[in-house]
Scaffold this active site. Structure first.
Site, PDB file in Angstrom:
ATOM      1  N   TRP A 353       0.903  -1.138   0.048  1.00 21.35           N
ATOM      2  CA  TRP A 353       0.020   0.042   0.072  1.00 21.35           C
ATOM      3  C   TRP A 353       0.872   1.315   0.042  1.00 21.35           C
ATOM      4  CZ3 TRP A 353      -0.176   4.274   3.533  1.00 21.35           C
ATOM      5  CH2 TRP A 353      -1.351   4.980   3.197  1.00 21.35           C
ATOM      6  N   HIS A 354       2.033   1.151   0.659  1.00 21.61           N
ATOM      7  CA  HIS A 354       2.836   2.461   0.750  1.00 21.61           C
ATOM      8  C   HIS A 354       3.563   2.655  -0.438  1.00 21.61           C
ATOM      9  CE1 HIS A 354       2.414   1.762   5.051  1.00 21.61           C
ATOM     10  NE2 HIS A 354       2.999   2.963   5.372  1.00 21.61           N
ATOM     11  N   GLY A 355       3.669   1.682  -1.520  1.00 19.29           N
ATOM     12  CA  GLY A 355       4.376   2.332  -2.575  1.00 19.29           C
ATOM     13  C   GLY A 355       4.681   0.893  -3.587  1.00 19.29           C
TER      14      GLY A 355
END
Length: 512
Positions: A353-355
């Site tokens: 989700w963060h990247g």
């Protein structure tokens, strides 16, 4: 528009005054409002007020790039429409179809903007072919992961019948785009935030004062803590191959405080700003660096995201109480395997989700591995209260637990901060070299004194108020002392901006 900019310093009071000027009069509301004299009904006045919030939010968001507005409007409209279709579905299967359709649509948009180029590059490298012509190279819309998850929560909760679908499209658009938490959270649930846009809001002086206090503390964490730590971290990180192990370790510790001051500072400003408008947002941080194990750390860090994954992914997968099929020979072992699997799924998804980078996935796997001993020993829910509850100071055992958990988080943040897995390995090997025991490089005396004293203030204030809703929730009743604290924090912020000329860095979580 940045929270720590002069532009926002002008934007916020103007929006605040106009917002309450449009507020319908009531027993607890302001005496002077436009609709008090025009005799407009409370419902119509509320609709106009929500429309004003929507316009202000779109102005705020459109300052980055007006084209982003088209995407958030499309997401909002589709999610609003899906709620109506789910609510009016003739059968459970039809309702499920519309819920899944909205999930696929929104996650598909997120995947194209955030992950398409990543997967194309990885595919090309895997098979040794050039994929440059297939790359989209599109700009990642600010905060897309945050408002997408917020929109998804609405469709899922309507399907689960936890909330009624709303026909009020203006209130729904305001719920998705509410400017204080639009760009970097907290990720609000429809069950908490949407009803606040559907009901009358009245001005509360005490709530507004509490909001201003939280904004001030958030600005301190961003300007004084995060931006100063970033100055040191960026300088060391850019030349990590020539730095000593002790300097790299100190930079990792400073980044640990940087990301906390940056992200929790944003959350404090967002929550405090929402209070000015009579809106209550959920808490996003609860003193995570005072945690006694990694499970407690994750109950206190980015709470809105971890609870989102818990409620919408972990529990549907079986959570910690999975159903055990008939005929399983070793049910206890099967149950622990399912819990371990679900934990890894959650952390890998959280990392992704963060990247679109392998470092985030490895970071998620790292924390999942740290969870394993706690899960296998049944100790993952051991610490649910505040450390040193009812006492002024922690015990020596608690100090050791806090320090160990903090250092585990530090090494996790090295993975998070690195650009590649190779860079992570290089930094780790540099840290654990013979130079680890040499003197670490420090900047000039003024910078060092400011940074270390500011970190001491941060830890002292947050420790003293660790049982409160936020660090500035309770201050001395003496007016002179209270005002003195406000002035000291304000002066520290101004000193860093104008005397130290600390460079203002973008909020880290804007990229997510």
């Amino acid at each position: 528009m940045l929270f720590n900019s002069l532009e926002f310093a002008f934007f916020l009071p103007i929006v605040f005054l106009l917002y309450w000027f449009l507020t319908p009069s009531g027993a607890n509301g302001p005496r002077y409002s436009l609709f008090h004299y025009w005799r407009v009904s409370e419902q119509r006045a509320l609709n106009i007020q929500n429309a004003f919030v929507l316009i202000a939010s779109y102005v705020f968001y459109g300052r980055w790039d007006w084209r982003f507005l088209l995407l958030i409007a499309f997401t909002s409209f589709c999610s609003w429409g899906s709620g109506l279709l789910i609510g009016n579905a003739s059968s459970q299967n039809n309702a499920k179809f519309w819920m899944i359709a909205n999930l696929v649509l929104n996650l598909g948009i997120l995947a194209v903007f955030k992950y398409y180029d990543f997967f194309v590059r990885e595919f090309g490298q895997l098979f040794g072919i050039s994929t440059d012509s297939l790359l989209l190279r599109i700009i990642l819309p600010v905060g897309i992961s945050f408002y997408t998850f917020q929109a998804l929560s609405y469709s899922i909760d309507v399907y689960r019948q936890k909330i009624e679908p709303t026909k009020n499209i203006v209130a729904f658009f305001a719920f998705i785009s509410f400017f204080p938490q639009l760009v970097a959270g907290p990720i609000e649930r429809a069950t908490n935030l949407l009803p606040q846009f559907l009901n009358k809001r009245t001005f509360s002086y005490n709530q507004a004062v509490d909001g201003m206090r939280q904004i001030l503390w958030g600005l301190f964490k961003k300007i004084v803590i995060a931006d100063n730590c970033a100055t040191y971290v960026d300088q060391v990180w850019s030349t990590y191959d020539s730095q000593s192990g002790s300097t790299l370790l100190l930079a990792a510790v400073f980044f640990t405080f940087q990301i906390y001051g940056d992200f929790s500072g944003y959350s404090d400003i967002a929550i405090g700003t929402a209070k000015l408008f009579g809106i209550k947002l959920m808490r996003n941080f609860n003193n995570p660096y005072f945690s006694r194990d990694i499970a407690e750390f994750w109950r206190r860090w980015h709470i809105s995201l971890t609870t989102w994954f818990r409620d919408y992914v972990y529990i549907p997968l079986g959570g910690s109480r999975p159903e055990i099929p008939a005929g399983i020979k070793h049910p206890d072992q099967y149950k622990k395997w399912i819990i371990v699997r679900n934990t890894f799924v959650i952390f890998l998804l959280s990392g992704f989700w963060h990247g679109a980078n392998w470092t985030f996935i490895v970071w998620g796997a790292y924390h999942a591995i740290l969870f394993l001993p706690l899960i296998l020993l049944g100790q993952n829910r051991k610490y649910t209260n505040q450390v040193a509850e009812g006492r002024l100071l922690p015990t020596w055992k608690e100090c050791g637990q806090i320090l160990l958990t903090f250092m585990l988080a530090v090494f996790g943040w090295i993975i998070f901060r690195a650009e590649t897995i190779g860079q992570t390995w290089d930094i780790m090997t540099h840290i654990f070299s013979g130079s680890l025991f040499s003197a670490a490089w420090l900047k000039d005396d003024l910078f060092n004194i400011t940074l270390f004293s500011s970190l001491a203030i941060l830890l002292f204030v947050e420790w003293c108020n660790r049982n409160e809703a936020h660090a500035f929730a309770v201050l001395p009743r003496n007016k002179f002392l209270r005002v003195s604290i406000y002035l000291i924090i304000t002066c520290l912020c101004l000193f860093n901006i104008y005397a130290l000329k600390t460079v203002s860095h973008p909020f880290i979580y804007f990229q997510f």
